[in-house]
Write an enzyme that holds these catalytic residues in place. Structure first.
Site, short mmCIF file in Angstrom:
data_model
loop_
_atom_site.label_atom_id
_atom_site.label_comp_id
_atom_site.label_asym_id
_atom_site.label_seq_id
_atom_site.Cartn_x
_atom_site.Cartn_y
_atom_site.Cartn_z
N HIS A 136 29.73 29.34 -5.05
CA HIS A 136 29.97 30.45 -5.97
C HIS A 136 29.89 29.89 -7.40
CE1 HIS A 136 32.58 33.45 -8.05
NE2 HIS A 136 32.30 34.26 -7.03
N ASP A 219 36.90 24.93 -2.19
CA ASP A 219 37.02 26.32 -2.62
C ASP A 219 37.31 27.15 -1.36
OD1 ASP A 219 36.54 28.99 -3.10
OD2 ASP A 219 34.70 28.68 -4.26
N GLN A 222 37.19 32.33 0.34
CA GLN A 222 36.89 33.10 1.56
C GLN A 222 37.56 32.46 2.78
OE1 GLN A 222 35.53 35.97 1.16
NE2 GLN A 222 34.76 35.67 -0.92
N CYS A 389 27.60 36.42 -7.67
CA CYS A 389 28.02 35.17 -8.35
C CYS A 389 27.49 33.93 -7.64
CB CYS A 389 29.53 35.08 -8.48
SG CYS A 389 30.24 36.39 -9.45
N1 PMP Z 1 34.69 31.17 -4.64
C1 PMP Z 1 34.24 32.02 -3.72
C2 PMP Z 1 33.57 31.47 -2.48
C3 PMP Z 1 34.39 33.40 -3.91
O1 PMP Z 1 33.94 34.24 -2.97
C4 PMP Z 1 35.03 33.87 -5.07
C5 PMP Z 1 35.19 35.36 -5.32
N2 PMP Z 1 34.08 36.13 -5.00
C6 PMP Z 1 35.48 32.95 -6.00
C7 PMP Z 1 35.30 31.61 -5.74
C8 PMP Z 1 36.16 33.37 -7.25
O2 PMP Z 1 37.39 33.98 -7.00
P1 PMP Z 1 38.20 34.69 -8.16
O3 PMP Z 1 37.25 35.62 -8.83
O4 PMP Z 1 39.31 35.39 -7.45
O5 PMP Z 1 38.68 33.63 -9.08
#
Ligand code: PMP
Length: 431
Positions: A136, A219, A222, A389
């Site tokens: 992401h 990270d 998910q 993203c």
């Molecule tokens: N990493 C992953 C794999 C995500 O799916 C997301 C959210 N779509 C994020 C990071 C970012 O999370 P947040 O916007 O809650 O900070």
């Protein structure tokens, strides 16, 4: 046959359990554009159970006072709820102590904290940060910013699409040992990709990195929803997730870190609550975890992690966990089967290395994903379209946007069937 008792069929019992679970999440029985809402954008954020909604409203009414600062009853109650949630998180991820659990504003903030503070301490000119092709943006850009400041560079663990050995879309780990050179100081991995839905073999990556003395951040944005997380068994150095993706409030996240690393790196932000003593010339910092929690935290949102994680655990344990787990398996095989159709390209196919979580991203030939999402919305179906993203990964797949249907444990096979039916209708209308 665990849930076949007293003449109730297994299916009947499972339906009852699913209905009971869904009743606890009011948004799931709402209507959208005149149709029953089928909410399939759970990878973006989850709907909240009544336990969390009631908790938030009760906390605002009865426990709204700043934490850690005051000597009065109301503030004590607020501090207990905030610190109680830290203990709840500790238990949920099996961190050794509450000192390992830092509250942030989300996964993004947690990764930025580590990228900035770890790199300022341990990364220098000529060093390398290894990231994944399926990351992401929030596990790419913070490392780019920090690497640039440190004079370091970024390298990428590729997907098999990049290396040409098929198109499952999973990471290609064949060259991992070669990538883990002496000057790599950090590997930033993703437990479950928000595009492919594939469950990466993080333990394998962590042991390969650790065998060369390299730290690993996971990270778990998910992963925390779809896998049971034990940070000690996983042996990651840092683990990041967001409360809002696991039934809690928005604007709250968690950073788990190993104590020796959290102690070794400098604070991220300066301000109230993260200090021990302050003079005009010099400050000494509070001990963990407050060293990383400058300013007034989102104390009510963070405290909502207690009912949120209680709910998450209720969904994965006992007969509820069994029923939802079997429903999820059926959803994954149903969706993969239905999307395996000429003209549809699915990004992320499971194999013996990577299992599949219920996150499905795909494109239909000659149809714009945004147009599909808009038509599906008219039919009551909420799905995401765009880059999610993860622009570099989508570009790797030769796409500039895609459609994503992401399921949570409270979704049903019936909703998957509605989705597929509506998708076929939308496809016909747009062809
Ligand atoms: N990493 C992953 C794999 C995500 O799916 C997301 C959210 N779509 C994020 C990071 C970012 O999370 P947040 O916007 O809650 O900070």
């Amino acid at each position: 046959m665990h849930f076949a008792q007293d003449g109730i069929t297994m299916e009947g019992k499972k339906e009852n359990i699913l209905a009971r679970v869904r009743q606890q999440v009011p948004a799931l029985s709402s209507k959208m554009n005149g149709e029953p809402l089928v909410y399939l954008d759970n990878a973006a954020t989850t709907q909240k159970p009544v336990q969390v909604l009631d908790f938030l409203s009760d906390a605002l009414k009865n426990r709204n006072a700043n934490v850690h600062r005051s000597m009065y009853e109301l503030s004590d109650r607020s501090t207990s709820a905030y610190e109680g949630a830290r203990e709840r998180v500790r238990r949920f991820i099996n961190a050794p102590s509450r000192e390992n659990v830092i509250f942030t504003s989300g996964t993004t903030a947690s990764v930025n904290l580590v990228a900035s503070c770890f790199c300022s301490k341990f990364v220098g000119k000529g060093d390398v940060i290894l990231i994944e092709a399926d990351s992401h943006h929030s596990n790419i850009v913070p490392w780019q910013l920090a690497a640039e400041r440190a004079g370091a560079s970024i390298k990428v663990i590729p997907t098999d699409v990049m290396t040409g050995s098929g198109r499952s879309g999973r990471l290609d780990l064949e060259g991992l040992d070669g990538l883990l050179s002496d000057n790599v100081k950090m590997v930033a991995v993703t437990q479950i990709s928000n595009i492919t839905g594939l469950r990466n073999p993080v333990s394998q990556i962590i042991s390969a990195a650790h065998s060369k003395g390299i730290a690993v951040l996971v990270d778990g944005a998910q992963g925390i929803v779809h896998e049971k997380v034990d940070v000690q068994a996983m042996d990651c150095d840092f683990y990041a997730f967001s409360a809002h993706k696991i039934y809690g409030a928005t604007g709250v996240g968690v950073l788990y870190g190993k104590k020796e690393l959290l102690e070794a790196i400098p604070p991220y932000m300066g301000g109230g609550d993260m200090v021990e003593t302050v003079t005009y010339d010099k400050t000494t910092y509070a001990s963990l975890p407050l060293k990383f929690e400058a300013g007034t935290p989102n104390f009510i949102g963070a405290a909502s992690l207690t009912p949120a994680l209680d709910f998450a655990e209720y969904l994965r344990n006992g007969e509820v966990g069994e029923a939802l787990g079997s429903e999820e398996e059926r959803i994954v095989s149903y969706m993969m089967d239905k999307l395996d159709t000429p003209g549809i390209e699915v990004y992320g196919k499971p194999d013996s290395i990577c299992g599949k979580s219920p996150i499905f991203t795909f494109n239909i030939e000659s149809i714009n994903a945004g147009d599909l999402a808009q038509l599906l919305d008219k039919m009551g179906i909420a799905v995401r379209s765009g880059m999610m993203c993860a622009e570099p990964l989508l570009n790797t797949f030769g796409a500039v946007s895609a459609l994503r249907a992401s399921f949570a444990p409270y979704n049903t096979l019936e909703e998957a069937e509605t989705f597929v039916r509506c998708l076929e209708r939308a496809r016909t209308m747009l062809s």
